[in-house]
Design a protein around this motif. Structure first.
Motif, PDB file in Angstrom:
ATOM      1  N   TYR A 510      32.848 -34.080  -3.056  1.00 52.26           N
ATOM      2  CA  TYR A 510      32.016 -34.176  -4.252  1.00 52.26           C
ATOM      3  C   TYR A 510      31.290 -35.515  -4.225  1.00 52.26           C
ATOM      4  N   CYS A 511      29.958 -35.413  -4.196  1.00 57.22           N
ATOM      5  CA  CYS A 511      29.132 -36.616  -4.143  1.00 57.22           C
ATOM      6  C   CYS A 511      28.350 -36.685  -5.444  1.00 57.22           C
ATOM      7  N   GLU A 512      28.226 -37.885  -5.991  1.00 53.34           N
ATOM      8  CA  GLU A 512      27.505 -38.011  -7.260  1.00 53.34           C
ATOM      9  C   GLU A 512      26.060 -37.603  -7.107  1.00 53.34           C
ATOM     10  N   LYS A 513      25.505 -37.890  -5.926  1.00 54.88           N
ATOM     11  CA  LYS A 513      24.099 -37.584  -5.709  1.00 54.88           C
ATOM     12  C   LYS A 513      23.885 -36.130  -5.289  1.00 54.88           C
ATOM     13  N   ASP A 514      24.738 -35.640  -4.368  1.00 56.24           N
ATOM     14  CA  ASP A 514      24.482 -34.339  -3.735  1.00 56.24           C
ATOM     15  C   ASP A 514      25.347 -33.210  -4.284  1.00 56.24           C
ATOM     16  N   GLY A 515      26.239 -33.552  -5.174  1.00 56.58           N
ATOM     17  CA  GLY A 515      27.077 -32.497  -5.737  1.00 56.58           C
ATOM     18  C   GLY A 515      28.152 -32.051  -4.754  1.00 56.58           C
ATOM     19  N   THR A 552      33.342 -40.224   2.728  1.00 57.87           N
ATOM     20  CA  THR A 552      31.922 -40.539   2.800  1.00 57.87           C
ATOM     21  C   THR A 552      31.126 -39.247   2.747  1.00 57.87           C
ATOM     22  N   CYS A 553      30.066 -39.249   1.968  1.00 57.30           N
ATOM     23  CA  CYS A 553      29.240 -38.053   1.870  1.00 57.30           C
ATOM     24  C   CYS A 553      28.456 -37.874   3.168  1.00 57.30           C
ATOM     25  N   PRO A 554      28.581 -36.720   3.796  1.00 58.51           N
ATOM     26  CA  PRO A 554      27.868 -36.522   5.073  1.00 58.51           C
ATOM     27  C   PRO A 554      26.353 -36.412   4.876  1.00 58.51           C
ATOM     28  N   LYS A 555      25.923 -36.186   3.633  1.00 60.66           N
ATOM     29  CA  LYS A 555      24.484 -36.044   3.407  1.00 60.66           C
ATOM     30  C   LYS A 555      23.814 -37.407   3.192  1.00 60.66           C
ATOM     31  N   CYS A 556      24.391 -38.187   2.277  1.00 58.12           N
ATOM     32  CA  CYS A 556      23.710 -39.429   1.919  1.00 58.12           C
ATOM     33  C   CYS A 556      24.437 -40.664   2.425  1.00 58.12           C
ATOM     34  N   GLY A 557      25.616 -40.490   2.959  1.00 55.92           N
ATOM     35  CA  GLY A 557      26.353 -41.642   3.459  1.00 55.92           C
ATOM     36  C   GLY A 557      27.018 -42.461   2.366  1.00 55.92           C
TER      37      GLY A 557
HETATM   38 ZN   LIG Z   1      25.772 -37.576  -1.029  1.00 55.37          ZN
END
Ligand SMILES: [Zn+2]
Ligand SMILES: [Zn+2]
Length: 892
Positions: A510-515, A552-557
């Motif tokens: 769960y990423c704050e930016k990417d959900g 770590t978010c794999p999309k935004c790091g």
């Molecule tokens: Zn992210």
């Protein structure tokens, strides 16, 4: 070695054999024979290995359900595995390439409980148990291919659960939604259903379990509901009862969804608010005589406010609806109760009753209670105001959680209406009275629910047959935008989130930016951390490990939080049997070429308690894999067999009943062969088996007789060369036995009668010992008999069979020796003629096998045309049957 004492008895029930005390007579000692063969088999790791698909041989995949590694096999396991093992050995002897694997359903709550109790980490506890159970299985002599062992709690397996989960997420088959869970406020954690005891926490006897809404992961099994239902019809090799259970579980019903507008105010308030929707409707209506009415401007009703949607399978009876009934948890009820404390209390009581009934598994039997909400809904067919009730027998998760109550034509509604004095209005009548609906005295007995009926009191739909009415009324509702024909299923999406440690971590971030972001395949498996403190309090154990949670978010790091729930263990068992075909494969969940050769499973064997969940989830998983292009088959299992339970002293064996028999004890006392052969002999495999230790002892004595007979005659080299009556009779018995057992394997698996047939054969052989000793049986015939006797025994008592195979100089591995073929000519029984008398007078002469018993004689006589003609319409008061001589029926 020939017997010293000979018996004058002819082939009767208890033939004598030489006393075991005879000098140098060998003794049957399973405690020596069995470990010797165990050791030899263990030294050949490929013994039970299958050949690769490329060998091009005809295949047979036989599978028993994998156990939970509790640490101890119980007799139910032994029975299950003895059935599978007999079949596997038989198929090997029939020349098939056999896959017969075993593994461990190794995740689950008991490991966490044990960790708490014994302070042993779940992984260690589980692996120790697996080792112990594997030792037991090997001691029993089960023919498993351990090279393809699968252990679901190891990363090389559960990484593929994660891989599948991400594939399902990508396909929209895995999703998150709020759902009800059992929550113990003292534990501060979610409880499994089995941890809720009569509504209380299993660890806190005085703490009531609450229902909480929690975000959970679901698999969209409902996408496959119709296919899961339809393809049951193709599963001819499944027990009908299992198919029926699955049909009921899927619970398809055709019907209609109809919306009822909520009247915005109670009747006495209406006059003061002339502009409300009810007024609009009212003003739009002519006086409502049956059959002549003007329909309301529905748009106005719907625009005016709330609606309640009901599901009904009998829209044809909608004119007979006299109330709307809601589930206690229906959202409208919450609204109504928000401003009505008394109602809120009453609803809470109804909900409690429902929960108790659910826990006891008998919502269908619940004593019906309900409460009027003070609100009304409008039936758009006739614009009637129907009181809205809340009832304890309406479930939120069936249909829409709301029903229209038609007391005249529904059992439950009738019972409810009678109790609370609601109107009962007849709107369908049996067809035969359709010509004369005015005759009130012909009203049917209520509630009248027949499918074949005609409508009355139903406006423009009067006189329609109910089938036609269902279509027309659903179409009418659809045309006017307040309903439509629908299909609903009882089957719900599969909630797989568990707030537990010992399971497969759900590979999501769960990423704050990417959900919600899935873990990339390259980072699989998401390893289950070791050395986790298990307290079963304060929520998911994984949530308390920062190194696990923080990722770590794999999309935004950027920083991401890892999902801390683990998967339901039914995920593990939904596809494990595919992994068996290539258990060490690491480029995917399995080698697809191997799977396309081995699947579907030819025979799956297990307890009927898995008839629903495991077997529906497995079928679902296969269909998803098929749609992913991973497998070609739509169904995983060709034939399913559900064995009966093992009971003792009238109850299923269980620790709490104190009636458990340990397989280890039985094996120590009587040997593995006797234990497993008894498990097959004591009852047909699909029936319950009532465990009797005397029975095990009896089977052990029988195996001893086989051992001594074969040993006595193994190296005989003196005898005639011509067939004699004795040798012909023995050959006939042998070939009849081969035929019987071959047919049992191919048919109903009545291994109890297979083993009984071997016992009869041995009886006949022992009875013929004097003749054998006198040289009346040619060596070649005797050798054939011994060889085949050993082969017939091999699937049921593999240790003894192997020992005897060696004694008679059998070539090669017994497991690969060809199964004996029966010779129909040799098996043919001599026939004799038997007179049938009726009241002492000869009626006819029937032909029967020379050894026909009383039952067979009776059946043959009663099936005879002449006999039937003579006794037609008369009662048989007595039947005197003398096998081999005569039948006399006394009739009057
Ligand atoms: Zn992210
Ligand atoms: Zn608790």
């Amino acid at each position: 070695m020939s017997p010293k004492e000979s018996s004058k008895q002819s082939a009767s029930v208890a033939p004598a054999e030489p006393s075991p005390a005879t000098p140098r007579e060998p003794r049957y000692t399973p405690s020596e024979i069995e470990p010797k063969w165990s050791e030899r088999w263990a030294a050949q790791p490929d013994l039970y290995g299958c050949e690769p698909a490329s060998a091009g041989k005809k295949k047979y995949y036989v599978l028993e359900m994998l156990p939970y590694p509790s640490g101890q096999l119980h007799m139910g396991h032994v029975r299950n595995y003895a059935i599978g093992d007999a079949l596997a050995r038989y198929m090997w002897m029939q020349g098939y390439n056999v896959l017969h694997p075993m593994g461990w359903d190794a995740f689950g709550l008991p490991a966490e409980n044990a960790a708490l109790k014994n302070n042993t980490p779940p992984r260690q506890w589980t692996l120790q148990n697996i080792a112990a159970m594997k030792r037991q299985m090997n001691r029993i002599g089960l023919s498993y291919d351990w090279r393809n062992e699968v252990t679901t709690c190891l990363p090389d397996y559960y990484r593929w659960n994660q891989w599948f989960f991400i594939r399902m997420f990508e396909r929209g088959l895995a999703y998150r939604k709020k759902s009800k869970v059992n929550w113990c406020p003292a534990c501060c954690t979610v409880l499994a259903n089995e941890q809720v005891i009569n509504g209380y926490c299993w660890r806190h006897e005085d703490v009531l379990v609450e229902q909480r809404d929690l975000e959970q992961w679901f698999l969209r099994i409902t996408n496959y509901a119709q296919e899961l239902l339809d393809e049951l019809n193709k599963l001819d090799g499944w027990p009908e009862k299992v198919r029926t259970m699955q049909r009921n579980w899927i619970g398809r019903s055709e019907g209609a969804e109809v919306e009822f507008a909520i009247a915005p105010a109670a009747p006495d308030e209406e006059q003061e608010k002339p502009k409300n929707a009810a007024e609009l409707i009212k003003s739009a209506l002519e006086p409502n005589h049956a059959g002549t009415r003007v329909l309301p401007p529905l748009e106005n009703v719907q625009a005016a406010g709330k609606k309640v949607s009901v599901f009904t399978t009998r829209i044809d009876t909608i004119y007979g609806a006299t109330s709307i009934q809601l589930a206690p948890e229906h959202p409208l009820v919450k609204e109504f109760a928000a401003s009505n404390e008394k109602l809120a209390r009453e609803v809470a009581a109804l909900l409690d009753q429902q929960k108790k009934a659910r826990e006891d598994g008998d919502v269908g039997e619940i004593e019906k209670h309900g409460v009027f909400t003070g609100h009304y809904a409008i039936n758009s067919f006739n614009n009637e105001r129907l009181p809205i009730w809340v009832a304890n027998y309406i479930l939120l998760d069936y249909g829409t959680g709301a029903i229209m109550s038609v007391p005249a034509h529904d059992e439950r509604d009738y019972e409810f209406a009678k109790k609370y004095g609601l109107e009962v209005r007849i709107v369908i009548l049996p067809r035969r009275t359709s010509e004369d609906t005015s005759r009130e005295d012909e009203e049917p007995l209520l509630p009248y629910t027949a499918e074949d009926s005609l409508l009355i009191n139903s406006g423009e739909f009067n006189t329609l047959g109910n089938q036609e009415a269902q279509h027309k009324m659903a179409a009418y509702a659809e045309e006017h935008s307040f309903g439509k024909a629908t299909v609903t299923y009882r089957l719900k999406d599969w909630g797989i989130s568990r707030q537990r440690y010992w399971g497969t971590p759900i590979p999501m971030l769960y990423c704050e930016k990417d959900g919600i972001v899935p873990v990339p395949d390259s980072q699989l498996p998401v390893l289950l951390p070791e050395n986790v403190e298990i307290t079963q309090e304060g929520g998911s154990p994984l949530g308390k490990i920062p190194e696990f949670v923080n990722a770590t978010c794999p999309k935004c790091g950027g920083p991401a939080r890892r999902e801390t729930d683990t998967m339901d263990t039914f995920v593990d068992s939904s596809w494990y049997f595919y992994r068996y075909t290539s258990a060490r494969y690491d480029k995917g969940p399995f080698d697809t070429a191997a799977v396309s050769y081995w699947f579907p499973i030819d025979q799956y064997i297990g307890g009927v308690e898995h008839a629903i969940l495991h077997l529906i989830y497995s079928r679902f998983w296969t269909k998803v894999m098929r749609d992913m292009g991973l497998v070609k088959n739509s169904e995983p299992i060709e034939r399913l067999f559900t064995q009966g339970m093992v009971i003792r002293n009238g109850a299923k064996m269980s620790k709490s009943k104190g009636n458990v028999v340990s397989p280890d004890d039985m094996i120590a006392r009587y040997g593995a062969d006797a234990t497993r052969a008894y498990a097959l002999f004591a009852a047909p495999p699909d029936r319950d088996l009532d465990w009797q230790e005397d029975g095990v002892a009896g089977v052990s004595r029988f195996l001893g007789r086989v051992f001594r007979f074969v040993t006595r005659h193994a190296n005989r080299t003196a005898g005639v060369n011509n067939a004699t009556p004795t040798s012909q009779a023995l050959q006939r018995k042998l070939h009849q036995t081969i035929r019987k057992i071959t047919e049992d394997f191919g048919g109903r698996w009545h291994f109890n009668t297979s083993i009984a047939a071997i016992m009869e054969l041995v009886n006949a052989l022992t009875a013929a010992e004097p003749q054998i000793a006198a040289g009346e049986v040619p060596d070649a015939v005797l050798a054939e008999i011994l060889r085949n006797l050993v082969l017939l025994l091999a699937p049921f008592a593999p240790y003894l069979a192997s020992e005897l195979w060696e004694q008679i100089g059998g070539k090669g591995e017994l497991l690969r020796a060809p199964w004996p073929k029966f010779d129909e000519a040799l098996a043919k029984e001599d026939e004799i003629e038997i007179p049938v008398q009726i009241n002492g007078k000869l009626c006819n002469v029937i032909r029967v096998p020379a050894n026909a018993d009383e039952d067979m004689l009776r059946d043959t006589a009663l099936a005879d045309e002449k006999v039937q003609a003579r006794i037609a319409g008369r009662e048989i008061v007595k039947a005197i049957i003398v096998p081999g001589k005569l039948i006399n029926l006394v009739v009057k």
